[in-house]
Design a protein around this motif. Structure first.
Motif, PDB file in Angstrom:
ATOM      1  N   THR A   5       0.827  -1.212   0.000  1.00 53.25           N
ATOM      2  CA  THR A   5       0.000   0.000   0.000  1.00 53.25           C
ATOM      3  C   THR A   5       0.855   1.253   0.000  1.00 53.25           C
ATOM      4  O   THR A   5       0.575   2.220  -0.721  1.00 53.25           O
ATOM      5  N   HIS A   6       1.912   1.267   0.804  1.00 54.08           N
ATOM      6  CA  HIS A   6       2.802   2.436   0.812  1.00 54.08           C
ATOM      7  C   HIS A   6       3.447   2.636  -0.568  1.00 54.08           C
ATOM      8  O   HIS A   6       3.617   3.776  -1.025  1.00 54.08           O
ATOM      9  N   THR A   7       3.803   1.541  -1.226  1.00 53.26           N
ATOM     10  CA  THR A   7       4.369   1.644  -2.580  1.00 53.26           C
ATOM     11  C   THR A   7       3.339   2.220  -3.544  1.00 53.26           C
ATOM     12  O   THR A   7       3.659   3.094  -4.373  1.00 53.26           O
ATOM     13  N   LEU A   8       2.107   1.743  -3.440  1.00 51.54           N
ATOM     14  CA  LEU A   8       1.035   2.273  -4.300  1.00 51.54           C
ATOM     15  C   LEU A   8       0.800   3.751  -4.034  1.00 51.54           C
ATOM     16  O   LEU A   8       0.556   4.530  -4.970  1.00 51.54           O
ATOM     17  N   PHE A   9       0.883   4.161  -2.772  1.00 56.42           N
ATOM     18  CA  PHE A   9       0.755   5.583  -2.454  1.00 56.42           C
ATOM     19  C   PHE A   9       1.827   6.387  -3.184  1.00 56.42           C
ATOM     20  O   PHE A   9       1.568   7.481  -3.706  1.00 56.42           O
TER      21      PHE A   9
END
Length: 294
Positions: A5-9
């Motif tokens: 999720t942090h990567t997608l952010f």
């Protein structure tokens, strides 16, 4: 939030920037800052390599996730961009601030929480209104990627600004509902914690009253339904546990409250917010036969 999720952010943050007339080196700097800034606070995971005192729970999501570290991370990212691509642009710093701020702030909505105000307090700030792995956020981002590919006549940065608006709206809706549930049960217990389920708008309420901890399923449309009642040996002497298993002391300091197990086989404590299928994955104990610690 989880690493994916942090990567997608980071990806969505980069895609939301209007890069018309940017030089290739500046684009690389923006991409680097968006992705690395969205991950940099989690560098604390390397503390596991030297953790011999069971302090990892306090180190992970600790000082590296402090709101006061945000400009420091941003300055470091700006310096790296200058050293690699020779880019000097104040927007890189502000992008770094935004990327790290999003990482740190999104984590406080999980049950795990963060040391958001370290070093001034070691208390974990946690709302528990968003699951660590939120499939709704993934779906919103996937929808944005598909929409941007299908509707190519719409500027990509406008599409992903819209994605951020939807993610923000989702977090607000989840948190407002969670707060309403928390308020509705607050007078029933001495201590209350909240943990969001994977399904949107569904929560677990964890309430402590005396020697009992109750875990209930809850929504804003229904009364909480108790699914687990957990006895806690609150009068047990934990000195031996803390001496032989230092991680247990850390767990008690880190958790809002714990369930104490004191039976013929074990002396231990666990965090009831992570109780699933008869056990919590955050359980620190010693065997009563003194064979060692977990």
């Amino acid at each position: 939030m989880d690493t994916v999720t942090h990567t997608l952010f980071g990806i969505v943050l980069y895609r939301a920037i209007n890069k018309v007339e940017m030089t290739p080196s500046l684009k690389r700097s923006f991409l680097f800052t968006s992705l690395v800034g969205s991950q940099s606070p989690d560098i604390d995971v390397i503390s596991q390599l030297w953790d011999t005192q069971g302090m990892y729970q306090m180190w992970h999501r600790g000082i590296t996730h402090s709101i006061f570290m945000v400009p420091i991370w941003a300055m470091l990212l700006s310096l790296i961009c200058f050293l690699i691509w020779r880019t000097k642009d104040k927007r890189i710093f502000f992008l770094g601030v935004l990327a790290v701020f999003i990482h740190d702030t999104s984590d406080i909505f999980n049950a795990w929480g963060t040391g958001y105000f370290e070093p001034f307090t070691h208390a974990r700030l946690t709302f528990g209104t968003i699951p660590i792995l939120d499939l709704t956020i993934w779906a919103i981002i996937l929808g944005g990627l598909i929409f941007a590919r299908v509707r190519k006549h719409i500027a990509s940065h406008k599409v992903f600004k819209g994605v951020w608006c939807l993610i923000t709206a989702h977090i607000i809706i989840q948190s407002v509902q969670g707060y309403a549930i928390y308020q509705s049960v607050d007078d029933r217990y001495e201590q209350v914690a909240l943990s969001a389920e994977f399904a949107p708008w569904n929560y677990q309420v964890i309430g402590k009253h005396g020697d009992m901890v109750e875990i209930s399923n809850a929504t804003v449309w229904s009364e909480p339904e108790v699914v687990y009642t957990l006895p806690s040996a609150t009068k047990a002497n934990l000195d031996e546990l803390f001496e032989k298993n230092p991680a247990a002391r850390t767990l008690r300091q880190w958790s809002p409250f714990v369930v104490i197990v004191d039976d013929d086989k074990q002396l231990g404590i666990y965090d009831p917010r992570f109780y699933r299928n008869g056990q919590s994955f955050l359980f620190e104990y010693i065997e009563k036969n003194n064979k060692g610690a977990n």
